[in-house]
Design a protein around this motif. Structure first.
Motif, PDB file in Angstrom:
ATOM      1  N   PHE A 147       0.849  -1.191   0.000  1.00 33.17           N
ATOM      2  CA  PHE A 147       0.000   0.000   0.000  1.00 33.17           C
ATOM      3  C   PHE A 147       0.882   1.238   0.000  1.00 33.17           C
ATOM      4  CE2 PHE A 147      -2.008   3.369   2.636  1.00 33.17           C
ATOM      5  CZ  PHE A 147      -2.992   3.739   1.738  1.00 33.17           C
ATOM      6  N   ASP A 148       0.607   2.153  -0.927  1.00 27.65           N
ATOM      7  CA  ASP A 148       1.336   3.415  -0.989  1.00 27.65           C
ATOM      8  C   ASP A 148       0.364   4.513  -1.423  1.00 27.65           C
ATOM      9  OD1 ASP A 148       3.922   5.007  -1.097  1.00 27.65           O
ATOM     10  OD2 ASP A 148       3.182   5.277  -3.146  1.00 27.65           O
ATOM     11  N   LYS A 149       0.241   5.529  -0.598  1.00 27.48           N
ATOM     12  CA  LYS A 149      -0.682   6.639  -0.823  1.00 27.48           C
ATOM     13  C   LYS A 149      -2.115   6.119  -0.956  1.00 27.48           C
ATOM     14  CE  LYS A 149       2.714   9.857  -2.576  1.00 27.48           C
ATOM     15  NZ  LYS A 149       2.654  10.611  -1.319  1.00 27.48           N
ATOM     16  N   GLU A 150      -2.695   6.116  -2.151  1.00 31.91           N
ATOM     17  CA  GLU A 150      -4.072   5.658  -2.336  1.00 31.91           C
ATOM     18  C   GLU A 150      -4.151   4.437  -3.243  1.00 31.91           C
ATOM     19  OE1 GLU A 150      -6.608   6.840  -0.663  1.00 31.91           O
ATOM     20  OE2 GLU A 150      -5.278   8.272   0.334  1.00 31.91           O
ATOM     21  N   ILE A 188      -4.844   0.748 -12.653  1.00 33.59           N
ATOM     22  CA  ILE A 188      -4.488   2.106 -13.047  1.00 33.59           C
ATOM     23  C   ILE A 188      -3.250   2.073 -13.938  1.00 33.59           C
ATOM     24  CG2 ILE A 188      -3.788   4.380 -12.196  1.00 33.59           C
ATOM     25  CD1 ILE A 188      -5.078   3.649  -9.532  1.00 33.59           C
ATOM     26  N   TYR A 189      -2.350   1.134 -13.633  1.00 36.47           N
ATOM     27  CA  TYR A 189      -1.064   1.077 -14.331  1.00 36.47           C
ATOM     28  C   TYR A 189      -0.566  -0.357 -14.287  1.00 36.47           C
ATOM     29  CZ  TYR A 189       3.902   2.001 -15.297  1.00 36.47           C
ATOM     30  OH  TYR A 189       5.160   1.997 -15.829  1.00 36.47           O
ATOM     31  N   ARG A 190       0.008  -0.820 -15.407  1.00 38.91           N
ATOM     32  CA  ARG A 190       0.631  -2.142 -15.500  1.00 38.91           C
ATOM     33  C   ARG A 190       2.105  -1.947 -15.807  1.00 38.91           C
ATOM     34  NH1 ARG A 190      -4.318  -2.417 -18.141  1.00 38.91           N
ATOM     35  NH2 ARG A 190      -5.755  -4.077 -17.460  1.00 38.91           N
ATOM     36  N   TYR A 214       0.945  -4.812 -10.928  1.00 41.49           N
ATOM     37  CA  TYR A 214      -0.356  -4.198 -11.203  1.00 41.49           C
ATOM     38  C   TYR A 214      -0.612  -3.145 -10.124  1.00 41.49           C
ATOM     39  CZ  TYR A 214      -2.396  -7.109 -14.933  1.00 41.49           C
ATOM     40  OH  TYR A 214      -2.685  -7.696 -16.133  1.00 41.49           O
ATOM     41  N   VAL A 215      -1.016  -1.933 -10.548  1.00 39.47           N
ATOM     42  CA  VAL A 215      -1.355  -0.865  -9.608  1.00 39.47           C
ATOM     43  C   VAL A 215      -2.860  -0.638  -9.670  1.00 39.47           C
ATOM     44  CG1 VAL A 215      -0.929   1.519  -8.917  1.00 39.47           C
ATOM     45  CG2 VAL A 215       0.886   0.206 -10.036  1.00 39.47           C
ATOM     46  N   LEU A 216      -3.523  -0.739  -8.508  1.00 37.17           N
ATOM     47  CA  LEU A 216      -4.976  -0.574  -8.447  1.00 37.17           C
ATOM     48  C   LEU A 216      -5.345   0.415  -7.354  1.00 37.17           C
ATOM     49  CD1 LEU A 216      -4.559  -4.017  -8.896  1.00 37.17           C
ATOM     50  CD2 LEU A 216      -6.919  -3.586  -9.533  1.00 37.17           C
ATOM     51  N   PRO A 217      -6.507   1.066  -7.493  1.00 34.61           N
ATOM     52  CA  PRO A 217      -6.983   1.920  -6.402  1.00 34.61           C
ATOM     53  C   PRO A 217      -7.153   1.092  -5.130  1.00 34.61           C
ATOM     54  CG  PRO A 217      -8.290   2.257  -8.392  1.00 34.61           C
ATOM     55  CD  PRO A 217      -7.432   1.062  -8.640  1.00 34.61           C
ATOM     56  N   LYS A 218      -6.859   1.698  -4.010  1.00 33.93           N
ATOM     57  CA  LYS A 218      -6.951   0.993  -2.729  1.00 33.93           C
ATOM     58  C   LYS A 218      -8.359   0.442  -2.513  1.00 33.93           C
ATOM     59  CE  LYS A 218      -6.875   1.741   2.252  1.00 33.93           C
ATOM     60  NZ  LYS A 218      -6.854   2.750   3.335  1.00 33.93           N
ATOM     61  N   PHE A 219      -8.440  -0.803  -2.046  1.00 33.49           N
ATOM     62  CA  PHE A 219      -9.717  -1.400  -1.664  1.00 33.49           C
ATOM     63  C   PHE A 219      -9.477  -2.387  -0.531  1.00 33.49           C
ATOM     64  CE2 PHE A 219      -7.964  -4.172  -4.924  1.00 33.49           C
ATOM     65  CZ  PHE A 219      -8.201  -5.451  -4.444  1.00 33.49           C
ATOM     66  N   SER A 220     -10.532  -2.724   0.181  1.00 33.67           N
ATOM     67  CA  SER A 220     -10.458  -3.724   1.250  1.00 33.67           C
ATOM     68  C   SER A 220     -11.589  -4.719   1.051  1.00 33.67           C
ATOM     69  CB  SER A 220     -10.556  -3.065   2.633  1.00 33.67           C
ATOM     70  OG  SER A 220     -11.783  -2.363   2.762  1.00 33.67           O
ATOM     71  N   LEU A 221     -11.460  -5.886   1.705  1.00 32.48           N
ATOM     72  CA  LEU A 221     -12.416  -6.966   1.511  1.00 32.48           C
ATOM     73  C   LEU A 221     -12.995  -7.425   2.840  1.00 32.48           C
ATOM     74  CD1 LEU A 221     -10.393  -9.139  -1.044  1.00 32.48           C
ATOM     75  CD2 LEU A 221     -12.150  -7.445  -1.556  1.00 32.48           C
ATOM     76  N   SER A 222     -14.303  -7.706   2.854  1.00 26.92           N
ATOM     77  CA  SER A 222     -14.936  -8.296   4.022  1.00 26.92           C
ATOM     78  C   SER A 222     -14.677  -9.797   4.037  1.00 26.92           C
ATOM     79  CB  SER A 222     -16.447  -8.012   4.009  1.00 26.92           C
ATOM     80  OG  SER A 222     -17.036  -8.509   2.813  1.00 26.92           O
ATOM     81  N   ASN A 223     -15.114 -10.467   5.099  1.00 26.14           N
ATOM     82  CA  ASN A 223     -14.824 -11.893   5.258  1.00 26.14           C
ATOM     83  C   ASN A 223     -15.437 -12.766   4.174  1.00 26.14           C
ATOM     84  OD1 ASN A 223     -13.443 -11.203   7.545  1.00 26.14           O
ATOM     85  ND2 ASN A 223     -15.038 -11.849   8.975  1.00 26.14           N
TER      86      ASN A 223
END
Length: 273
Positions: free
Chosen positions: A168-171, A215-217, A234-243
């Protein structure tokens, strides 16, 4: 945090006399610490053989510089108050100085964002270019690191797909991915997709998938020749996952059947490096 954006960032720059940059020496066995008068907001080196690390989540007053043997480069740092510092950086096997306490008087200028309507479009284009440049530099840095988040791997007919690291870096989230071709046939890549899979509860259990567009490959190959191993990001926007959700990495072979679906548990995505 890019070199280009600061070309126009100084007040009265044309009227100033040329500034002679000081030189900071570093090597690959020790950390050289740089202490600034204000917390570091941005910092970048001009060459891959120099690495400047600082806290990107919580601004702090110091950063660490390391270097590998190679040609000299430059280091550009912006403090929280907009003060800009620029140095020549060189590799040196034996270091006589490990700590630099940098006064505000060493600043070469102050950041001055341009907001006039006449150049708004041009500034937006430069911002996009600068962001891509940062992704490129940070992805290269991650590929040079020997860091793993856990054992996330799957194999199909001597083709091995693995996720080495999630950072994780920035967003953004950076997925460091590796493909090994241990077969005697080249592997032509059709696509590599990342999606989020949700398990629907109830009598009729089902799965829903939502594809995430990177966002970027960085260094994504089109072919993995026999016996070759490739690594990319692979660079993607930050996300989180539930159980009840997990990430799925889908590797698909062009004109072939050596396809892989790699499941990434929510705990890896929610606890990146």
């Amino acid at each position: 945090m890019f070199i280009m954006i600061f070309v126009f960032a100084f007040a009265k720059a044309n009227a100033q006399t040329p500034h002679v940059l000081d030189t900071i020496y570093a090597n690959d066995t020790k950390n050289v610490a740089l202490f600034f008068p204000e917390p570091i907001r941005q910092g970048i080196t001009g060459s891959d053989n120099f690495v400047f690390t600082y806290n990107r989540e919580k601004e702090q007053y110091f950063g660490l510089l390391q270097a590998k043997p190679g040609k000299e480069s430059n280091l550009l740092v912006v403090n929280r108050n907009g003060s800009i510092f620029s140095y020549i950086v060189r590799y040196k096997k034996q270091l006589s100085k490990l700590n630099y306490f940098i006064p505000l008087s060493n600043s070469i200028g102050n950041e001055r964002p341009i907001v006039t309507d006449s150049i708004q479009a041009e500034t937006s284009e430069k911002s996009i270019d600068n962001r891509t440049y940062y992704y490129q530099k940070f992805c290269t840095y991650l590929l040079n690191r020997n860091q793993r988040i856990g054992r996330i791997k799957k194999r199909n007919e001597s083709i091995v797909l693995s996720v080495e690291n999630i950072v994780f870096d920035k967003e953004e989230l950076y997925f460091v991915i590796q493909i090994e071709n241990n077969s005697t046939l080249d592997y032509d890549l059709n696509f590599l997709n990342l999606c989020i899979e949700t398990r629907q509860k109830g009598k009729k259990k089902s799965l829903q998938r939502l594809y995430q567009e990177p966002i970027y490959r960085h260094r994504l190959p089109s072919k993995i020749v026999e016996g070759e191993m490739v690594r990319f990001v692979y660079v993607l926007p930050k996300f989180s996952l539930s159980n009840d959700r997990r990430a799925i990495l889908e590797l698909n072979e062009k004109d072939g059947e050596r396809n892989i679906k790699l499941k990434i548990a929510h705990r890896y995505v929610n606890n990146p490096n």
